[in-house]
Enzyme design. Structure first.
Site, PDB file in Angstrom:
ATOM      1  N   GLU A 285      -4.156  23.613  58.006  1.00 28.82           N
ATOM      2  CA  GLU A 285      -4.199  22.166  57.768  1.00 28.82           C
ATOM      3  C   GLU A 285      -3.661  21.416  58.987  1.00 28.82           C
ATOM      4  OE1 GLU A 285      -2.228  21.673  53.943  1.00 28.82           O
ATOM      5  OE2 GLU A 285      -4.112  22.077  52.935  1.00 28.82           O
TER       6      GLU A 285
ATOM      7  N   GLU B  82      -8.688  27.488  50.490  1.00 33.14           N
ATOM      8  CA  GLU B  82      -7.676  27.072  49.508  1.00 33.14           C
ATOM      9  C   GLU B  82      -8.322  26.146  48.501  1.00 33.14           C
ATOM     10  OE1 GLU B  82      -3.925  25.331  50.624  1.00 33.14           O
ATOM     11  OE2 GLU B  82      -3.809  26.566  52.429  1.00 33.14           O
TER      12      GLU B  82
HETATM   13  C1  BG6 Z   1      -1.856  23.238  51.079  1.00 30.22           C
HETATM   14  C2  BG6 Z   1      -1.028  24.195  51.896  1.00 30.22           C
HETATM   15  O1  BG6 Z   1      -1.623  21.941  51.503  1.00 30.22           O
HETATM   16  O2  BG6 Z   1      -1.622  23.142  49.723  1.00 30.22           O
HETATM   17  C3  BG6 Z   1      -0.288  25.248  51.107  1.00 30.22           C
HETATM   18  O3  BG6 Z   1      -1.776  24.805  52.912  1.00 30.22           O
HETATM   19  C4  BG6 Z   1       0.222  24.644  49.818  1.00 30.22           C
HETATM   20  O4  BG6 Z   1       0.712  25.780  51.905  1.00 30.22           O
HETATM   21  C5  BG6 Z   1      -0.965  24.156  49.002  1.00 30.22           C
HETATM   22  O5  BG6 Z   1       1.046  25.471  49.071  1.00 30.22           O
HETATM   23  C6  BG6 Z   1      -0.583  23.589  47.654  1.00 30.22           C
HETATM   24  O6  BG6 Z   1       0.396  22.619  47.834  1.00 30.22           O
HETATM   25  P1  BG6 Z   1       1.749  22.616  47.002  1.00 30.22           P
HETATM   26  O7  BG6 Z   1       2.522  21.513  47.570  1.00 30.22           O
HETATM   27  O8  BG6 Z   1       1.338  22.410  45.586  1.00 30.22           O
HETATM   28  O9  BG6 Z   1       2.359  23.957  47.217  1.00 30.22           O
END
Ligand code: BG6
Length: 484
Positions: A191, A383
């Protein structure tokens, strides 16, 4: 050859994690401190921007002097460092084809700038990659996932200093040489757009030390983009069979209304989100960005040869995270809700997670089509997922129907995008095993198919157990997306 779902044979089904959110063992076997090791768990009612993602000079000093009494969950993770064999076995049971993880840079170079790597760190990832390969799981490896070695913050204030580019290049070459033939899919910066949202998280930069932190964050971005291209160059020389991608938190902006002012605003905010993949994929700074720099009176130090490097070494594939969409409005009106990395106005057509992130499966189809039309490069969803609170029943079962529902709807839209003609390499669900939340450092914000018995205060056995979504995802993979 394609199956009747539209997904290619060899489609990379699996899940994604980051070293700082799973490994623990923050000071074992020679590992140095990283930016993630300074992030404290703050209960929601006490959280401010400064105390949970961005950190101040004062905070750093307190942590280093031991005056600090807080908990640092990213130092503990879920103890993957010691339990990786058990965890990978469970992922293999689900039929994973790919598993994304990051290398904690400070395990390899404890301060980030040493000449010689730490052999214990290199050996750890070699064991992990070999274990994955023994189950025919492809490692998908991020070089930097919010884990800048603290030594680079101390010496240079992180990525604002161009010297860090060379240290990163050295780190990248070291791991490419070591894992040649073992790792086929690489990514440079997770990101990468976070560098302009939370410079400490994205680049180990302490903003209160800077006169103009926003301008400095764009200078740091130039350094990361350059470093990314240099890593791409190095990979092509070291392991021509491997591929490398970028990584963007895709934040699709819809106009709040059909008022052309809102439509324009959405287009501009969308451009600024796509800036990062524009450079990675097309190899040039776009005109809208040059205009943005001019309007803000930001001047970047770009050295001779930099622009040629960006142009010559673009990525093989576009990888990105997708959780939600956002709204753009030209006025300040409207109710605000929380989101990944940034807040948004509420979209009346969408539901939101318990953390306020607006759930928009159709948005995934939209962004896939847009990426494909813009770049014509293979796409990789690295993701996607739902952070939710799970309830463990008396018999130990966990009925996470909400998670299945979220993933099912997104995969359905992804399937439609493939039928639209998009070239998609794979789908990696975020946090297949519960892990420490990036934004809140909570354990209770769970994404996994596998439950980890640990709470926000660090209590629990750490034991793993299967949720209902475990068997559901296993079937999705087994049928290559036919059975959702
Ligand atoms: C993304 C990141 O922004 O979202 C991860 O690359 C992160 O590292 C994921 O864990 C989910 O976000 P969060 O804040 O719910 O853990």
């Amino acid at each position: 050859m394609e199956t009747n779902t539209g997904f290619k044979d060899g489609f990379l089904w699996g899940g994604a994690t980051a070293a700082n959110q799973i490994e623990g063992a923050f000071d074992e076997d020679g590992k140095g401190l990283s930016s993630a090791d300074f992030v404290e768990y703050i209960p929601k009612d006490q959280r401010t921007k400064d105390n949970h993602m961005e950190v101040t000079t004062e905070h750093i000093q307190k942590v280093l002097s031991g005056e600090h009494t807080g908990r640092f969950p990213k130092r503990e993770g879920i103890d993957f460092y010691h339990r990786y064999e058990e965890d990978i076995k469970l992922l293999a049971e689900m039929g994973f084809k790919a598993f994304r993880l990051s290398i904690h840079w400070s395990r390899i170079f404890p301060k980030g700038y040493e000449a010689e790597p730490n052999e214990a760190g290199l050996a750890f990832y070699e064991k992990v990659f070999k274990t994955l390969k023994s189950y025919n799981i492809e490692p998908v490896v991020t070089l930097s996932h919010y884990e800048t070695p603290y030594g680079l913050t101390e010496r240079y204030n992180g990525w604002v200093d161009r010297a860090v580019v060379g240290h990163f290049e050295h780190y990248a070459k070291t791991v490419f040489n070591r894992y040649k033939g073992l790792v086929k899919y690489w990514m440079t910066f997770n990101e990468i757009n976070i560098i302009n949202i939370s410079p400490f998280t994205g680049g180990g930069i302490i903003s209160d030390k800077l006169e103009n932190p926003t301008e400095a964050s764009y200078q740091a971005l130039h350094h990361q983009l350059l470093a990314s291209s240099l890593a791409t160059k190095a990979l092509r020389e070291i392991d021509a069979d491997a591929q490398i991608g970028c990584m963007l938190a895709r934040m699709k902006h819809y106009p709040y209304t059909c008022n052309p002012e809102d439509v324009l605003k959405a287009m501009q905010e969308d451009q600024m989100n796509l800036l990062y993949t524009d450079v990675h994929a097309l190899g040039e700074y776009p005109n809208y960005y040059k205009q943005f720099l001019k309007e803000n009176d930001f001047s970047l130090k770009i050295e001779d040869g930099d622009l040629e490097t960006l142009k010559a070494y673009t990525v093989d594939y576009i990888s990105f995270s997708y959780y939600m969409s956002l709204l753009s409005a030209n006025s300040e009106e409207g109710e605000v809700t929380e989101g990944n990395l940034m807040n948004s106005l509420k979209n009346p057509y969408l539901e939101a997670s318990d953390w306020g992130w607006q759930i928009d499966p159709i948005g995934l189809r939209i962004v896939l089509n847009e990426f494909w039309d813009r770049y014509h490069k293979p796409l990789f969803i690295v993701e996607n997922g739902l952070g939710a609170k799970d309830v463990v029943e008396e018999d130990g079962s966990i009925h996470d129907t909400y998670r299945i529902d979220y993933l099912q709807k997104h995969i359905q839209e992804m399937k439609k995008a493939v039928q639209d003609g998009v070239d998609l390499m794979g789908y990696l669900a975020w946090g297949p095993i519960d892990l420490v939340s990036m934004s809140t450092s909570e354990m209770s914000k769970r994404y996994g198919f596998i439950y980890v018995d640990k709470d926000d205060d660090g209590n629990g056995t750490g034991n793993r157990s299967k949720k209902d979504s475990f068997d559901w995802y296993k079937e999705v993979i087994l049928t290559n997306g036919a059975q959702l």
